[in-house]
Design a protein around this motif. Structure first.
Motif, PDB file in Angstrom:
ATOM      1  N   PHE A 224       0.816  -1.208   0.000  1.00 29.28           N
ATOM      2  CA  PHE A 224       0.000   0.000   0.000  1.00 29.28           C
ATOM      3  C   PHE A 224       0.855   1.267   0.000  1.00 29.28           C
ATOM      4  O   PHE A 224       0.482   2.266  -0.623  1.00 29.28           O
ATOM      5  CB  PHE A 224      -0.939  -0.022   1.207  1.00 29.28           C
ATOM      6  CG  PHE A 224      -1.917  -1.155   1.162  1.00 29.28           C
ATOM      7  CD1 PHE A 224      -3.046  -1.070   0.373  1.00 29.28           C
ATOM      8  CD2 PHE A 224      -1.692  -2.320   1.883  1.00 29.28           C
ATOM      9  CE1 PHE A 224      -3.954  -2.114   0.303  1.00 29.28           C
ATOM     10  CE2 PHE A 224      -2.591  -3.369   1.828  1.00 29.28           C
ATOM     11  CZ  PHE A 224      -3.726  -3.273   1.033  1.00 29.28           C
ATOM     12  N   ALA A 225       1.986   1.241   0.678  1.00 24.26           N
ATOM     13  CA  ALA A 225       2.846   2.425   0.723  1.00 24.26           C
ATOM     14  C   ALA A 225       3.334   2.842  -0.665  1.00 24.26           C
ATOM     15  O   ALA A 225       3.283   4.032  -1.011  1.00 24.26           O
ATOM     16  CB  ALA A 225       4.024   2.189   1.667  1.00 24.26           C
TER      17      ALA A 225
ATOM     18  N   LEU B 291      -9.536  -1.130   6.324  1.00 24.43           N
ATOM     19  CA  LEU B 291      -8.205  -0.694   6.760  1.00 24.43           C
ATOM     20  C   LEU B 291      -7.559   0.240   5.747  1.00 24.43           C
ATOM     21  O   LEU B 291      -6.784   1.127   6.121  1.00 24.43           O
ATOM     22  CB  LEU B 291      -7.307  -1.908   7.000  1.00 24.43           C
ATOM     23  CG  LEU B 291      -5.850  -1.629   7.381  1.00 24.43           C
ATOM     24  CD1 LEU B 291      -5.771  -1.002   8.772  1.00 24.43           C
ATOM     25  CD2 LEU B 291      -5.023  -2.910   7.342  1.00 24.43           C
ATOM     26  N   VAL B 292      -7.879   0.065   4.479  1.00 21.25           N
ATOM     27  CA  VAL B 292      -7.097   0.725   3.426  1.00 21.25           C
ATOM     28  C   VAL B 292      -7.902   1.637   2.506  1.00 21.25           C
ATOM     29  O   VAL B 292      -7.312   2.470   1.803  1.00 21.25           O
ATOM     30  CB  VAL B 292      -6.382  -0.332   2.567  1.00 21.25           C
ATOM     31  CG1 VAL B 292      -5.367  -1.100   3.406  1.00 21.25           C
ATOM     32  CG2 VAL B 292      -7.373  -1.297   1.928  1.00 21.25           C
TER      33      VAL B 292
ATOM     34  N   ALA C 145      -0.030   5.731   7.560  1.00 21.57           N
ATOM     35  CA  ALA C 145      -1.181   4.834   7.503  1.00 21.57           C
ATOM     36  C   ALA C 145      -0.937   3.687   6.531  1.00 21.57           C
ATOM     37  O   ALA C 145      -1.279   2.530   6.815  1.00 21.57           O
ATOM     38  CB  ALA C 145      -2.431   5.617   7.099  1.00 21.57           C
ATOM     39  N   ALA C 146      -0.348   3.997   5.378  1.00 17.26           N
ATOM     40  CA  ALA C 146      -0.043   2.946   4.409  1.00 17.26           C
ATOM     41  C   ALA C 146       0.980   1.972   4.971  1.00 17.26           C
ATOM     42  O   ALA C 146       0.905   0.754   4.719  1.00 17.26           O
ATOM     43  CB  ALA C 146       0.472   3.572   3.111  1.00 17.26           C
TER      44      ALA C 146
ATOM     45  N   ARG D 187      -8.520   5.121   9.198  1.00 10.86           N
ATOM     46  CA  ARG D 187      -9.659   5.903   8.729  1.00 10.86           C
ATOM     47  C   ARG D 187      -9.546   7.349   9.193  1.00 10.86           C
ATOM     48  O   ARG D 187      -9.779   8.291   8.425  1.00 10.86           O
ATOM     49  CB  ARG D 187     -10.967   5.307   9.250  1.00 10.86           C
ATOM     50  CG  ARG D 187     -11.433   4.037   8.569  1.00 10.86           C
ATOM     51  CD  ARG D 187     -12.785   3.609   9.102  1.00 10.86           C
ATOM     52  NE  ARG D 187     -13.800   4.629   8.872  1.00 10.86           N
ATOM     53  CZ  ARG D 187     -15.020   4.605   9.433  1.00 10.86           C
ATOM     54  NH1 ARG D 187     -15.340   3.627  10.262  1.00 10.86           N
ATOM     55  NH2 ARG D 187     -15.892   5.569   9.173  1.00 10.86           N
ATOM     56  N   CYS D 188      -9.196   7.532  10.459  1.00  7.41           N
ATOM     57  CA  CYS D 188      -9.106   8.871  11.026  1.00  7.41           C
ATOM     58  C   CYS D 188      -7.963   9.662  10.395  1.00  7.41           C
ATOM     59  O   CYS D 188      -8.121  10.836  10.042  1.00  7.41           O
ATOM     60  CB  CYS D 188      -8.929   8.774  12.527  1.00  7.41           C
ATOM     61  SG  CYS D 188      -9.324  10.285  13.421  1.00  7.41           S
ATOM     62  N   ASP D 189      -6.811   9.027  10.218  1.00  9.08           N
ATOM     63  CA  ASP D 189      -5.671   9.716   9.612  1.00  9.08           C
ATOM     64  C   ASP D 189      -5.974  10.144   8.183  1.00  9.08           C
ATOM     65  O   ASP D 189      -5.576  11.239   7.744  1.00  9.08           O
ATOM     66  CB  ASP D 189      -4.439   8.808   9.632  1.00  9.08           C
ATOM     67  CG  ASP D 189      -3.791   8.737  11.013  1.00  9.08           C
ATOM     68  OD1 ASP D 189      -4.315   9.380  11.947  1.00  9.08           O
ATOM     69  OD2 ASP D 189      -2.778   8.041  11.156  1.00  9.08           O
ATOM     70  N   ALA D 190      -6.664   9.290   7.432  1.00 12.50           N
ATOM     71  CA  ALA D 190      -7.011   9.645   6.058  1.00 12.50           C
ATOM     72  C   ALA D 190      -7.986  10.814   6.023  1.00 12.50           C
ATOM     73  O   ALA D 190      -7.855  11.733   5.201  1.00 12.50           O
ATOM     74  CB  ALA D 190      -7.608   8.438   5.338  1.00 12.50           C
TER      75      ALA D 190
END
Length: 353
Positions: A50-51, A216-217, A272-273, A290-293
């Motif tokens: 994901f990163a 999660l993503v 997050a990633a 979710r919150c960080d995004a």
């Protein structure tokens, strides 16, 4: 990647007016590896992390957020398709791993009726980004499973549906987020998967990217192009200021404050990633991501709002690049996955109990 970034920058204003990407940009994002990023390795895909995808989305988003949005979704829809039964995966990726997959899965729409061997699907599904170029589309409908309702996702090949030109949003115009229409289209049972399976984890032995829940993503993926747009707006203002330094102290302060905000959004998404790639998968990590995004999206909105206001007489011009990015960020930040209030509630419950 260099070719995609160059084309994204070259055609950004054009795709905004045309409300769809250029074929050259689509070809470049295929070459850059976006569609195959999450495709299982047994089909020739990368089963990637994901990163790297978030970083690539931010990089492309600095040139054209709409291109980054479609590229990211082509990648993430491949991850969803990897939850389909093996026979469907072979139909989708057997020829090659660069299949372009669009989707309209939230909210579920249309009507799915069980028939011998599968389902009959009819109705309309909105907000399918990049669908004009898709080889397949994933569509979600509410169905009755036993004594309860559930959401089922259906894979439908191009040629079995119509695309209606309905995308008239203020921003992210170039995504071509149009409507898919079907009339009593048969979908075999092996081309479907239920949403609960997508929300859970996969069987042992699969790559990490296929062993984490959608929740999660999802928000992190949607936020990547926004961070790119905010960083691009900062770069546009730096470029303009270098050629014609602003005399207004407010414009200089706007740039000085918006730049670290955009960078902070990028750092939040990187972290997050990284958790999605390596961290523990539990309720608290899901809520944190979710919150960080959502916070990253708010930072991007704040950054472009300030830069847009500081543009003065240049800001209102529709062809002004900062104006375009301002429209893009506000439109994308309205996505349900990036709303702060539900993300904050989920985070508080996970952390405080």
């Amino acid at each position: 990647m260099t070719e995609l970034v160059d084309r994204a920058a070259r055609y950004a204003a054009e795709v905004d007016g045309a409300r769809r990407l250029r074929r050259e940009s689509v070809a470049a994002l295929v070459t850059a590896g976006f569609p195959r990023h999450f495709v299982p390795r047994r089909w020739g895909g990368a089963a990637g992390g994901f990163a790297p995808l978030v970083e690539a989305a931010i990089t492309v988003g600095e040139s054209c957020p709409a291109t980054a949005w479609c590229a990211t979704l082509f990648a993430t829809h491949g991850r969803i398709a990897a939850y389909l039964p093996e026979q469907a995966q072979e139909e989708i990726w057997g020829p090659h791993p660069d299949t372009l997959i669009a989707a309209s899965v939230m909210p579920p729409s249309g009507r799915a009726t069980p028939v011998p061997g599968g389902w009959s699907l009819r109705g309309e599904w909105g907000w399918a980004s990049g669908v004009d170029f898709a080889d397949w589309v994933l569509l979600a409908s509410m169905v009755t499973d036993g004594d309860q309702d559930t959401v089922r996702i259906f894979a439908v090949p191009a040629g079995s549906y119509l695309v209606k030109d309905t995308w008239r949003a203020a921003g992210m115009r170039g995504t071509g987020t149009n409507t898919v229409s079907l009339c009593d289209t048969f979908v075999p049972e092996h081309r479907t998967v239920t949403l609960p399976e997508l929300l859970g984890t996969r069987r042992p032995g699969e790559a990490r990217c296929h062993n984490v829940p959608y929740t999660l993503v999802a928000a992190v993926m949607f936020a990547g192009p926004l961070a790119g747009a905010a960083l691009g707006a900062v770069a546009d203002c730096v470029s303009t200021g270098a050629a014609r330094p602003p005399s207004d102290p407010g414009a200089r302060q706007a740039l000085a404050r918006s730049s670290p905000e955009a960078s902070a959004a990028r750092l939040l998404l990187r972290e997050a990633a990284g958790r999605a790639d390596r961290g523990m998968v539990d309720a608290r990590t899901i809520a944190q991501n979710r919150c960080d995004a959502a916070v990253a999206a708010e930072l991007c909105v704040s950054a472009v709002d300030r830069l847009f206001a500081a543009r003065g007489e240049h800001g209102p011009a529709e062809d002004d690049p900062v104006h375009r990015r301002w429209r893009d960020v506000h439109t994308a930040a309205g996505h349900g996955a990036l709303r702060f209030a539900p993300a904050a509630d989920a985070y508080a419950k996970a952390v405080l109990g």
